[in-house]
Design a protein around this motif. Structure first.
Motif, PDB file in Angstrom:
ATOM      1  N   ALA A 323      90.816 -80.329-105.253  1.00 31.01           N
ATOM      2  CA  ALA A 323      92.037 -79.585-104.926  1.00 31.01           C
ATOM      3  C   ALA A 323      91.710 -78.141-104.558  1.00 31.01           C
ATOM      4  CB  ALA A 323      93.001 -79.630-106.112  1.00 31.01           C
ATOM      5  N   LEU A 324      90.775 -77.527-105.274  1.00 32.39           N
ATOM      6  CA  LEU A 324      90.338 -76.179-104.920  1.00 32.39           C
ATOM      7  C   LEU A 324      89.647 -76.184-103.565  1.00 32.39           C
ATOM      8  CD1 LEU A 324      88.909 -74.792-108.299  1.00 32.39           C
ATOM      9  CD2 LEU A 324      90.899 -73.917-107.035  1.00 32.39           C
ATOM     10  N   PHE A 325      88.876 -77.211-103.303  1.00 26.90           N
ATOM     11  CA  PHE A 325      88.158 -77.284-102.028  1.00 26.90           C
ATOM     12  C   PHE A 325      89.127 -77.257-100.858  1.00 26.90           C
ATOM     13  CE2 PHE A 325      86.453 -79.461 -98.372  1.00 26.90           C
ATOM     14  CZ  PHE A 325      85.183 -78.933 -98.248  1.00 26.90           C
ATOM     15  N   GLU A 326      90.132 -78.120-100.894  1.00 25.58           N
ATOM     16  CA  GLU A 326      91.019 -78.210 -99.731  1.00 25.58           C
ATOM     17  C   GLU A 326      91.812 -76.913 -99.552  1.00 25.58           C
ATOM     18  OE1 GLU A 326      94.641 -80.622-101.989  1.00 25.58           O
ATOM     19  OE2 GLU A 326      92.915 -81.704-101.188  1.00 25.58           O
ATOM     20  N   ALA A 327      92.288 -76.331-100.665  1.00 29.84           N
ATOM     21  CA  ALA A 327      93.112 -75.127-100.562  1.00 29.84           C
ATOM     22  C   ALA A 327      92.302 -73.924-100.089  1.00 29.84           C
ATOM     23  CB  ALA A 327      93.777 -74.822-101.904  1.00 29.84           C
ATOM     24  N   TRP A 328      91.130 -73.698-100.682  1.00 32.82           N
ATOM     25  CA  TRP A 328      90.328 -72.532-100.305  1.00 32.82           C
ATOM     26  C   TRP A 328      89.669 -72.714 -98.940  1.00 32.82           C
ATOM     27  CZ3 TRP A 328      90.551 -67.745-101.687  1.00 32.82           C
ATOM     28  CH2 TRP A 328      91.051 -67.405-102.933  1.00 32.82           C
ATOM     29  N   ALA A 329      89.234 -73.922 -98.621  1.00 33.01           N
ATOM     30  CA  ALA A 329      88.585 -74.142 -97.324  1.00 33.01           C
ATOM     31  C   ALA A 329      89.562 -73.876 -96.182  1.00 33.01           C
ATOM     32  CB  ALA A 329      88.034 -75.557 -97.240  1.00 33.01           C
ATOM     33  N   ILE A 330      90.756 -74.432 -96.266  1.00 37.46           N
ATOM     34  CA  ILE A 330      91.754 -74.214 -95.225  1.00 37.46           C
ATOM     35  C   ILE A 330      92.136 -72.740 -95.143  1.00 37.46           C
ATOM     36  CG2 ILE A 330      94.181 -74.618 -94.638  1.00 37.46           C
ATOM     37  CD1 ILE A 330      92.398 -76.882 -93.738  1.00 37.46           C
ATOM     38  N   THR A 331      92.304 -72.104 -96.277  1.00 38.47           N
ATOM     39  CA  THR A 331      92.701 -70.693 -96.299  1.00 38.47           C
ATOM     40  C   THR A 331      91.622 -69.800 -95.703  1.00 38.47           C
ATOM     41  OG1 THR A 331      94.094 -71.037 -98.249  1.00 38.47           O
ATOM     42  CG2 THR A 331      93.367 -68.779 -97.797  1.00 38.47           C
ATOM     43  N   LEU A 332      90.382 -69.990 -96.113  1.00 40.28           N
ATOM     44  CA  LEU A 332      89.301 -69.097 -95.681  1.00 40.28           C
ATOM     45  C   LEU A 332      88.915 -69.293 -94.223  1.00 40.28           C
ATOM     46  CD1 LEU A 332      87.034 -69.156 -98.858  1.00 40.28           C
ATOM     47  CD2 LEU A 332      88.574 -67.335 -98.101  1.00 40.28           C
ATOM     48  N   ALA A 333      89.316 -70.408 -93.628  1.00 34.80           N
ATOM     49  CA  ALA A 333      89.033 -70.617 -92.201  1.00 34.80           C
ATOM     50  C   ALA A 333      89.786 -69.621 -91.334  1.00 34.80           C
ATOM     51  CB  ALA A 333      89.395 -72.042 -91.797  1.00 34.80           C
ATOM     52  N   ASN A 334      90.779 -68.943 -91.913  1.00 35.74           N
ATOM     53  CA  ASN A 334      91.625 -68.031 -91.139  1.00 35.74           C
ATOM     54  C   ASN A 334      91.166 -66.577 -91.194  1.00 35.74           C
ATOM     55  OD1 ASN A 334      93.523 -70.096 -90.409  1.00 35.74           O
ATOM     56  ND2 ASN A 334      94.347 -69.998 -92.482  1.00 35.74           N
ATOM     57  N   TYR A 335      90.052 -66.310 -91.848  1.00 38.53           N
ATOM     58  CA  TYR A 335      89.607 -64.922 -92.027  1.00 38.53           C
ATOM     59  C   TYR A 335      88.247 -64.692 -91.391  1.00 38.53           C
ATOM     60  CZ  TYR A 335      93.311 -64.437 -95.531  1.00 38.53           C
ATOM     61  OH  TYR A 335      94.520 -64.393 -96.174  1.00 38.53           O
ATOM     62  N   GLY A 336      88.018 -63.426 -90.995  1.00 41.10           N
ATOM     63  CA  GLY A 336      86.707 -63.035 -90.513  1.00 41.10           C
ATOM     64  C   GLY A 336      85.766 -62.792 -91.679  1.00 41.10           C
ATOM     65  N   THR A 337      84.505 -63.120 -91.497  1.00 29.84           N
ATOM     66  CA  THR A 337      83.540 -62.983 -92.585  1.00 29.84           C
ATOM     67  C   THR A 337      83.384 -61.524 -93.023  1.00 29.84           C
ATOM     68  OG1 THR A 337      82.346 -64.934 -91.791  1.00 29.84           O
ATOM     69  CG2 THR A 337      81.162 -63.457 -93.291  1.00 29.84           C
ATOM     70  N   GLY A 338      83.363 -60.600 -92.062  1.00 32.18           N
ATOM     71  CA  GLY A 338      83.220 -59.195 -92.401  1.00 32.18           C
ATOM     72  C   GLY A 338      84.361 -58.691 -93.261  1.00 32.18           C
ATOM     73  N   ASP A 339      85.574 -59.098 -92.938  1.00 33.74           N
ATOM     74  CA  ASP A 339      86.745 -58.715 -93.728  1.00 33.74           C
ATOM     75  C   ASP A 339      86.612 -59.214 -95.159  1.00 33.74           C
ATOM     76  OD1 ASP A 339      89.397 -58.081 -94.560  1.00 33.74           O
ATOM     77  OD2 ASP A 339      90.065 -60.073 -93.927  1.00 33.74           O
ATOM     78  N   LEU A 340      86.194 -60.476 -95.317  1.00 37.53           N
ATOM     79  CA  LEU A 340      86.065 -61.062 -96.649  1.00 37.53           C
ATOM     80  C   LEU A 340      84.959 -60.382 -97.451  1.00 37.53           C
ATOM     81  CD1 LEU A 340      86.480 -64.831 -95.733  1.00 37.53           C
ATOM     82  CD2 LEU A 340      88.165 -63.372 -96.863  1.00 37.53           C
ATOM     83  N   GLU A 341      83.880 -60.021 -96.800  1.00 30.40           N
ATOM     84  CA  GLU A 341      82.779 -59.343 -97.501  1.00 30.40           C
ATOM     85  C   GLU A 341      83.262 -58.048 -98.136  1.00 30.40           C
ATOM     86  OE1 GLU A 341      78.737 -60.721 -95.125  1.00 30.40           O
ATOM     87  OE2 GLU A 341      79.966 -59.081 -94.316  1.00 30.40           O
ATOM     88  N   ARG A 342      84.131 -57.307 -97.452  1.00 32.01           N
ATOM     89  CA  ARG A 342      84.636 -56.039 -97.978  1.00 32.01           C
ATOM     90  C   ARG A 342      85.573 -56.247 -99.160  1.00 32.01           C
ATOM     91  NH1 ARG A 342      84.798 -55.129 -92.389  1.00 32.01           N
ATOM     92  NH2 ARG A 342      87.014 -55.694 -92.280  1.00 32.01           N
ATOM     93  N   ARG A 343      86.213 -57.410 -99.215  1.00 31.40           N
ATOM     94  CA  ARG A 343      87.231 -57.629-100.239  1.00 31.40           C
ATOM     95  C   ARG A 343      86.820 -58.672-101.280  1.00 31.40           C
ATOM     96  NH1 ARG A 343      91.566 -59.926 -98.783  1.00 31.40           N
ATOM     97  NH2 ARG A 343      90.993 -60.779 -96.736  1.00 31.40           N
TER      98      ARG A 343
END
Length: 390
Positions: A323-343
Protein backbone atom coordinates in the motif's frame (compact mmCIF):
# COMPACT_ATOMS: atom_id res chain seq x y z
CA UNK A 1 -8.53 8.42 18.78
CA UNK A 2 -7.34 11.74 17.35
CA UNK A 3 -4.44 12.16 14.98
CA UNK A 4 -2.44 13.80 17.77
CA UNK A 5 -2.56 10.66 19.92
CA UNK A 6 -0.06 7.92 19.29
CA UNK A 7 -1.75 4.58 18.51
CA UNK A 8 -0.29 1.26 19.50
CA UNK A 9 2.11 0.18 16.77
CA UNK A 10 0.48 -2.32 14.42
CA UNK A 11 1.77 -5.85 14.33
CA UNK A 12 3.92 -6.25 11.22
CA UNK A 13 4.10 -9.69 9.66
CA UNK A 14 6.30 -10.73 6.77
CA UNK A 15 5.19 -13.20 4.12
CA UNK A 16 7.07 -16.50 4.01
CA UNK A 17 7.46 -18.99 1.19
CA UNK A 18 8.95 -22.44 1.84
CA UNK A 19 9.94 -21.15 5.31
CA UNK A 20 11.96 -18.29 3.79
CA UNK A 21 10.99 -14.62 4.32
CA UNK A 22 10.01 -12.88 1.07
CA UNK A 23 10.70 -9.27 2.07
CA UNK A 24 7.02 -8.32 1.61
CA UNK A 25 4.63 -7.39 4.40
CA UNK A 26 1.49 -9.50 4.75
CA UNK A 27 -1.48 -7.58 3.40
CA UNK A 28 -4.33 -8.31 5.78
CA UNK A 29 -7.74 -8.14 4.18
CA UNK A 30 -11.14 -8.05 5.83
CA UNK A 31 -12.25 -11.67 6.09
CA UNK A 32 -15.90 -10.63 6.00
CA UNK A 33 -15.63 -9.25 2.48
CA UNK A 34 -17.18 -11.88 0.15
CA UNK A 35 -15.16 -13.29 -2.70
CA UNK A 36 -17.89 -12.40 -5.17
CA UNK A 37 -20.19 -9.44 -4.70
CA UNK A 38 -22.78 -10.77 -7.12
CA UNK A 39 -23.68 -14.23 -8.51
CA UNK A 40 -22.28 -15.05 -11.92
CA UNK A 41 -24.61 -16.03 -14.71
CA UNK A 42 -24.01 -19.80 -15.09
CA UNK A 43 -24.31 -19.40 -18.85
CA UNK A 44 -21.10 -17.33 -18.81
CA UNK A 45 -19.09 -20.24 -17.39
CA UNK A 46 -17.97 -22.43 -20.27
CA UNK A 47 -15.64 -25.28 -19.37
CA UNK A 48 -15.02 -28.18 -21.74
CA UNK A 49 -13.42 -31.43 -20.64
CA UNK A 50 -10.88 -32.98 -23.00
CA UNK A 51 -8.67 -36.03 -22.81
CA UNK A 52 -5.05 -36.00 -24.01
CA UNK A 53 -2.26 -38.52 -24.05
CA UNK A 54 0.88 -37.27 -22.30
CA UNK A 55 2.70 -37.50 -25.65
CA UNK A 56 0.09 -35.19 -27.16
CA UNK A 57 0.36 -32.74 -24.24
CA UNK A 58 4.17 -32.70 -24.46
CA UNK A 59 4.00 -32.13 -28.23
CA UNK A 60 1.70 -29.14 -27.63
CA UNK A 61 4.18 -27.73 -25.12
CA UNK A 62 7.04 -28.13 -27.59
CA UNK A 63 5.15 -26.46 -30.45
CA UNK A 64 4.00 -23.70 -28.05
CA UNK A 65 0.28 -24.34 -28.46
CA UNK A 66 0.22 -25.20 -24.73
CA UNK A 67 2.11 -22.72 -22.61
CA UNK A 68 3.80 -23.38 -19.30
CA UNK A 69 3.75 -19.68 -18.28
CA UNK A 70 7.17 -18.22 -19.22
CA UNK A 71 9.18 -16.71 -16.34
CA UNK A 72 6.94 -18.51 -13.89
CA UNK A 73 9.35 -20.26 -11.54
CA UNK A 74 6.92 -20.46 -8.61
CA UNK A 75 5.54 -23.76 -9.92
CA UNK A 76 8.92 -25.48 -10.17
CA UNK A 77 9.66 -26.00 -6.51
CA UNK A 78 9.22 -29.72 -6.01
CA UNK A 79 12.19 -31.61 -4.63
CA UNK A 80 13.89 -34.35 -6.64
CA UNK A 81 12.12 -37.18 -4.80
CA UNK A 82 8.69 -35.56 -5.28
CA UNK A 83 9.30 -35.29 -9.00
CA UNK A 84 10.47 -38.89 -9.20
CA UNK A 85 7.42 -40.20 -7.38
CA UNK A 86 5.12 -38.37 -9.79
CA UNK A 87 6.83 -40.21 -12.66
CA UNK A 88 6.52 -43.43 -10.66
CA UNK A 89 2.76 -42.82 -10.35
CA UNK A 90 2.51 -42.52 -14.12
CA UNK A 91 4.49 -45.73 -14.57
CA UNK A 92 2.16 -47.45 -12.09
CA UNK A 93 -0.77 -46.19 -14.22
CA UNK A 94 -2.27 -44.24 -11.34
CA UNK A 95 -4.59 -41.58 -12.85
CA UNK A 96 -3.33 -38.04 -12.41
CA UNK A 97 -5.65 -35.36 -10.98
CA UNK A 98 -7.36 -33.25 -13.62
CA UNK A 99 -5.60 -30.27 -15.15
CA UNK A 100 -7.07 -26.85 -15.94
CA UNK A 101 -6.11 -25.00 -19.12
CA UNK A 102 -7.21 -21.57 -20.33
CA UNK A 103 -7.80 -21.24 -24.07
CA UNK A 104 -7.52 -17.95 -25.96
CA UNK A 105 -9.35 -16.86 -29.12
CA UNK A 106 -6.50 -18.14 -31.31
CA UNK A 107 -6.75 -21.66 -29.90
CA UNK A 108 -3.61 -21.45 -27.78
CA UNK A 109 -3.85 -22.77 -24.23
CA UNK A 110 -2.13 -21.93 -20.95
CA UNK A 111 -1.69 -24.27 -18.02
CA UNK A 112 -3.33 -22.76 -14.95
CA UNK A 113 -3.74 -25.69 -12.56
CA UNK A 114 -1.27 -28.57 -12.80
CA UNK A 115 1.73 -26.51 -13.91
CA UNK A 116 4.10 -28.32 -11.52
CA UNK A 117 2.97 -31.77 -12.59
CA UNK A 118 3.14 -31.06 -16.31
CA UNK A 119 6.47 -29.22 -15.98
CA UNK A 120 7.92 -32.18 -14.09
CA UNK A 121 6.80 -34.70 -16.71
CA UNK A 122 8.09 -32.49 -19.53
CA UNK A 123 11.46 -32.08 -17.79
CA UNK A 124 11.78 -35.83 -17.32
CA UNK A 125 10.74 -36.86 -20.83
CA UNK A 126 12.04 -33.98 -22.95
CA UNK A 127 14.09 -31.80 -20.64
CA UNK A 128 17.13 -30.01 -21.98
CA UNK A 129 19.89 -27.82 -20.53
CA UNK A 130 19.94 -29.64 -17.21
CA UNK A 131 16.17 -29.77 -16.71
CA UNK A 132 16.09 -33.55 -17.21
CA UNK A 133 16.58 -35.70 -14.12
CA UNK A 134 17.12 -39.30 -13.02
CA UNK A 135 14.56 -41.11 -10.89
CA UNK A 136 15.40 -41.15 -7.20
CA UNK A 137 13.74 -42.31 -3.97
CA UNK A 138 11.02 -44.45 -5.55
CA UNK A 139 8.67 -46.45 -3.33
CA UNK A 140 7.57 -49.35 -5.55
CA UNK A 141 9.71 -49.51 -8.70
CA UNK A 142 13.13 -48.90 -7.20
CA UNK A 143 14.92 -51.96 -8.50
CA UNK A 144 13.49 -51.60 -12.00
CA UNK A 145 14.06 -47.92 -12.74
CA UNK A 146 15.91 -46.27 -9.83
CA UNK A 147 18.63 -43.93 -11.13
CA UNK A 148 17.40 -44.04 -14.72
CA UNK A 149 16.59 -41.09 -16.96
CA UNK A 150 13.85 -41.30 -19.55
CA UNK A 151 16.33 -42.18 -22.29
CA UNK A 152 17.51 -45.13 -20.16
CA UNK A 153 14.08 -46.66 -19.61
CA UNK A 154 13.08 -49.85 -21.44
CA UNK A 155 10.78 -49.19 -24.41
CA UNK A 156 7.64 -50.54 -22.64
CA UNK A 157 8.11 -48.04 -19.77
CA UNK A 158 8.57 -45.18 -22.25
CA UNK A 159 5.36 -46.15 -24.04
CA UNK A 160 3.51 -46.32 -20.74
CA UNK A 161 4.46 -42.69 -20.00
CA UNK A 162 3.75 -41.41 -23.51
CA UNK A 163 0.40 -43.20 -23.76
CA UNK A 164 -0.85 -42.24 -20.30
CA UNK A 165 -4.11 -40.29 -20.48
CA UNK A 166 -4.78 -37.03 -18.69
CA UNK A 167 -8.05 -35.17 -18.26
CA UNK A 168 -8.02 -31.40 -18.79
CA UNK A 169 -10.82 -28.96 -18.11
CA UNK A 170 -10.42 -26.20 -20.70
CA UNK A 171 -11.90 -22.78 -19.93
CA UNK A 172 -13.42 -21.43 -23.15
CA UNK A 173 -12.15 -18.00 -24.32
CA UNK A 174 -15.71 -16.67 -24.40
CA UNK A 175 -15.79 -16.88 -20.60
CA UNK A 176 -15.51 -13.27 -19.30
CA UNK A 177 -12.08 -12.53 -17.78
CA UNK A 178 -13.44 -11.72 -14.32
CA UNK A 179 -15.40 -14.98 -14.27
CA UNK A 180 -12.34 -16.86 -15.50
CA UNK A 181 -10.21 -15.28 -12.78
CA UNK A 182 -12.70 -16.35 -10.12
CA UNK A 183 -12.77 -19.90 -11.49
CA UNK A 184 -8.99 -20.04 -11.17
CA UNK A 185 -9.14 -18.78 -7.60
CA UNK A 186 -11.67 -21.48 -6.73
CA UNK A 187 -9.75 -24.38 -8.28
CA UNK A 188 -6.45 -23.14 -6.85
CA UNK A 189 -6.21 -25.57 -3.96
CA UNK A 190 -2.87 -27.29 -4.56
CA UNK A 191 -0.15 -27.88 -2.00
CA UNK A 192 0.97 -24.24 -2.09
CA UNK A 193 -1.84 -22.26 -3.75
CA UNK A 194 -0.96 -19.60 -6.28
CA UNK A 195 -1.29 -16.02 -5.13
CA UNK A 196 -3.33 -13.44 -7.05
CA UNK A 197 -0.45 -12.19 -9.20
CA UNK A 198 0.64 -15.72 -10.09
CA UNK A 199 -2.90 -16.42 -11.33
CA UNK A 200 -2.92 -13.17 -13.32
CA UNK A 201 0.44 -14.15 -14.84
CA UNK A 202 -1.00 -17.49 -16.00
CA UNK A 203 -3.98 -15.70 -17.56
CA UNK A 204 -2.11 -12.83 -19.20
CA UNK A 205 -0.34 -12.50 -22.54
CA UNK A 206 3.27 -11.91 -23.50
CA UNK A 207 2.88 -8.14 -23.80
CA UNK A 208 1.88 -7.40 -20.21
CA UNK A 209 4.36 -9.96 -18.92
CA UNK A 210 7.15 -8.27 -20.85
CA UNK A 211 6.16 -4.80 -19.61
CA UNK A 212 6.07 -5.85 -15.96
CA UNK A 213 9.32 -7.78 -16.27
CA UNK A 214 11.06 -4.77 -17.82
CA UNK A 215 9.76 -2.49 -15.07
CA UNK A 216 10.96 -4.76 -12.29
CA UNK A 217 14.30 -5.43 -13.97
CA UNK A 218 15.20 -1.74 -14.02
CA UNK A 219 18.12 -0.49 -11.95
CA UNK A 220 15.89 2.14 -10.37
CA UNK A 221 13.36 -0.39 -9.11
CA UNK A 222 15.98 -2.67 -7.66
CA UNK A 223 17.81 0.21 -5.99
CA UNK A 224 14.58 1.40 -4.34
CA UNK A 225 13.48 -2.09 -3.24
CA UNK A 226 16.81 -3.63 -2.28
CA UNK A 227 16.82 -6.00 -5.27
CA UNK A 228 13.19 -7.13 -5.23
CA UNK A 229 13.21 -7.86 -8.98
CA UNK A 230 12.67 -11.54 -9.82
CA UNK A 231 10.69 -12.14 -6.62
CA UNK A 232 9.88 -15.81 -5.98
CA UNK A 233 6.15 -15.08 -5.55
CA UNK A 234 5.95 -12.39 -8.26
CA UNK A 235 5.25 -9.68 -5.71
CA UNK A 236 7.63 -7.44 -7.66
CA UNK A 237 5.38 -7.68 -10.70
CA UNK A 238 2.27 -7.06 -8.64
CA UNK A 239 3.88 -3.88 -7.31
CA UNK A 240 4.68 -2.73 -10.86
CA UNK A 241 1.14 -3.65 -11.94
CA UNK A 242 -0.31 -1.59 -9.08
CA UNK A 243 1.75 1.39 -10.21
CA UNK A 244 0.47 0.91 -13.77
CA UNK A 245 -3.12 0.61 -12.52
CA UNK A 246 -3.09 3.84 -10.53
CA UNK A 247 -1.04 5.56 -13.25
CA UNK A 248 -3.71 4.67 -15.81
CA UNK A 249 -6.84 5.18 -13.72
CA UNK A 250 -5.85 7.45 -10.82
CA UNK A 251 -6.87 6.91 -7.22
CA UNK A 252 -10.37 8.23 -7.95
CA UNK A 253 -10.66 5.79 -10.83
CA UNK A 254 -10.23 2.96 -8.32
CA UNK A 255 -13.69 3.72 -6.93
CA UNK A 256 -15.29 2.32 -10.10
CA UNK A 257 -13.75 -1.09 -9.38
CA UNK A 258 -14.12 -1.11 -5.59
CA UNK A 259 -11.59 -3.90 -5.04
CA UNK A 260 -7.99 -4.60 -5.97
CA UNK A 261 -8.53 -7.83 -7.93
CA UNK A 262 -10.79 -6.43 -10.70
CA UNK A 263 -8.71 -3.23 -10.76
CA UNK A 264 -5.50 -5.14 -11.46
CA UNK A 265 -7.19 -7.61 -13.77
CA UNK A 266 -8.51 -4.78 -15.93
CA UNK A 267 -5.09 -3.13 -15.98
CA UNK A 268 -3.48 -6.38 -17.13
CA UNK A 269 -5.93 -6.49 -20.04
CA UNK A 270 -5.06 -2.89 -20.95
CA UNK A 271 -1.33 -3.63 -20.92
CA UNK A 272 -1.98 -6.63 -23.17
CA UNK A 273 -3.83 -4.44 -25.68
CA UNK A 274 -1.90 -2.40 -28.24
CA UNK A 275 -5.12 -0.50 -28.97
CA UNK A 276 -5.72 0.58 -25.37
CA UNK A 277 -2.09 1.23 -24.46
CA UNK A 278 0.14 1.82 -27.48
CA UNK A 279 3.93 1.81 -27.37
CA UNK A 280 4.10 5.57 -26.79
CA UNK A 281 1.90 5.25 -23.71
CA UNK A 282 3.90 2.31 -22.42
CA UNK A 283 7.16 4.22 -22.88
CA UNK A 284 5.69 7.06 -20.78
CA UNK A 285 4.59 4.56 -18.14
CA UNK A 286 8.10 3.11 -18.00
CA UNK A 287 9.69 6.54 -17.78
CA UNK A 288 7.43 7.65 -14.95
CA UNK A 289 8.00 4.38 -13.11
CA UNK A 290 11.78 4.74 -13.25
CA UNK A 291 11.46 8.37 -12.15
CA UNK A 292 9.28 7.36 -9.20
CA UNK A 293 11.72 4.66 -8.14
CA UNK A 294 14.68 7.03 -8.36
CA UNK A 295 12.86 9.68 -6.35
CA UNK A 296 11.80 7.17 -3.69
CA UNK A 297 15.40 6.10 -3.22
CA UNK A 298 16.56 9.72 -3.07
CA UNK A 299 14.03 10.61 -0.36
CA UNK A 300 13.82 7.44 1.72
CA UNK A 301 16.99 5.51 0.92
CA UNK A 302 16.77 1.89 2.04
CA UNK A 303 13.56 2.64 3.97
CA UNK A 304 11.58 3.28 0.78
CA UNK A 305 8.10 1.74 0.81
CA UNK A 306 8.52 0.40 4.34
CA UNK A 307 6.86 1.36 7.60
CA UNK A 308 9.29 3.67 9.38
CA UNK A 309 7.73 5.08 12.56
CA UNK A 310 9.27 7.80 14.65
CA UNK A 311 11.60 6.94 17.50
CA UNK A 312 14.89 5.05 17.69
CA UNK A 313 15.40 3.11 14.50
CA UNK A 314 15.01 -0.60 15.02
CA UNK A 315 17.63 -3.02 13.85
CA UNK A 316 17.21 -3.77 10.18
CA UNK A 317 14.15 -2.79 8.15
CA UNK A 318 10.51 -3.73 8.04
CA UNK A 319 9.36 -5.63 4.91
CA UNK A 320 8.07 -3.68 1.91
CA UNK A 321 4.45 -2.59 2.26
CA UNK A 322 2.47 -2.73 -1.00
CA UNK A 323 0.00 0.00 0.00
CA UNK A 324 2.88 2.37 0.74
CA UNK A 325 4.51 1.39 -2.54
CA UNK A 326 1.55 2.30 -4.71
CA UNK A 327 0.80 5.57 -2.90
CA UNK A 328 4.38 6.89 -2.72
CA UNK A 329 5.41 5.65 -6.17
CA UNK A 330 2.49 7.37 -7.90
CA UNK A 331 2.96 10.53 -5.85
CA UNK A 332 6.73 10.84 -6.34
CA UNK A 333 6.44 10.38 -10.11
CA UNK A 334 5.07 13.93 -10.19
CA UNK A 335 8.12 15.67 -8.71
CA UNK A 336 11.54 16.68 -9.93
CA UNK A 337 14.45 14.95 -8.23
CA UNK A 338 16.22 18.23 -7.43
CA UNK A 339 13.13 19.60 -5.70
CA UNK A 340 12.80 16.45 -3.58
CA UNK A 341 16.48 16.49 -2.62
CA UNK A 342 16.04 19.97 -1.11
CA UNK A 343 13.00 18.90 0.89
CA UNK A 344 13.96 15.36 1.88
CA UNK A 345 14.17 16.05 5.62
CA UNK A 346 10.72 17.66 5.70
CA UNK A 347 9.12 14.90 3.61
CA UNK A 348 10.64 12.10 5.67
CA UNK A 349 9.58 13.82 8.89
CA UNK A 350 6.00 14.16 7.70
CA UNK A 351 5.89 10.59 6.38
CA UNK A 352 7.21 9.14 9.64
CA UNK A 353 4.71 11.19 11.60
CA UNK A 354 1.89 9.72 9.51
CA UNK A 355 3.16 6.22 10.22
CA UNK A 356 3.36 6.96 13.94
CA UNK A 357 0.55 9.30 14.92
CA UNK A 358 -2.17 9.08 12.27
CA UNK A 359 -4.27 6.06 13.17
CA UNK A 360 -6.43 6.39 10.07
CA UNK A 361 -3.35 6.36 7.84
CA UNK A 362 -1.94 3.35 9.69
CA UNK A 363 -5.21 1.50 9.08
CA UNK A 364 -5.10 2.45 5.40
CA UNK A 365 -1.68 0.83 4.92
CA UNK A 366 -2.20 -2.16 7.23
CA UNK A 367 -5.58 -3.86 6.87
CA UNK A 368 -8.38 -3.94 4.29
CA UNK A 369 -6.04 -1.88 2.11
CA UNK A 370 -8.32 -2.38 -0.90
CA UNK A 371 -11.22 -0.56 0.77
CA UNK A 372 -12.04 2.45 -1.41
CA UNK A 373 -12.10 4.94 1.47
CA UNK A 374 -8.71 3.74 2.70
CA UNK A 375 -7.23 3.89 -0.79
CA UNK A 376 -8.40 7.49 -1.26
CA UNK A 377 -7.22 8.50 2.21
CA UNK A 378 -3.70 7.10 1.88
CA UNK A 379 -3.21 8.69 -1.53
CA UNK A 380 -4.45 12.05 -0.27
CA UNK A 381 -2.36 11.96 2.91
CA UNK A 382 0.74 10.77 1.00
CA UNK A 383 0.37 13.60 -1.51
CA UNK A 384 0.17 16.12 1.33
CA UNK A 385 3.28 14.66 2.95
CA UNK A 386 5.15 14.94 -0.36
CA UNK A 387 4.45 18.69 -0.36
CA UNK A 388 6.13 19.17 3.02
CA UNK A 389 8.76 21.91 3.12
CA UNK A 390 7.50 23.78 0.07
Amino acid sequence: MTSSETPAPPAIQEEYFLDVPTGIEVEAEDEEVPEIDRPWNPEQIRVNSKQFSLRNALDMIDDESLELAPDFQRGRVWKHVQKSRLIESVLLQIPLPAFYFAEDVDGFMRVVDGLQRLSTIHDFVRGEDGAEFALKGLEYLGEAVEGKRFVDLPAPWKRRINNAQIMAHVIDPTTPPDVMYDIFKRINTGGTPLNAQEIRHCMSKDRSRGILKKMTSSEEFNAATNGMGGHVRMNDREMALRFAAFWLHGAQGYIEFGAMDPFLQRTTAILDSQQEADDVKIDKLMSDFRKAMKNAHVVFGDQAFRKWPEGPDHMGKYPINRALFEAWAITLANYGTGDLERRTESIVGRARSLMTRDYRYLEAITSSTGDTKRVIHRFRATAEAADAGQ
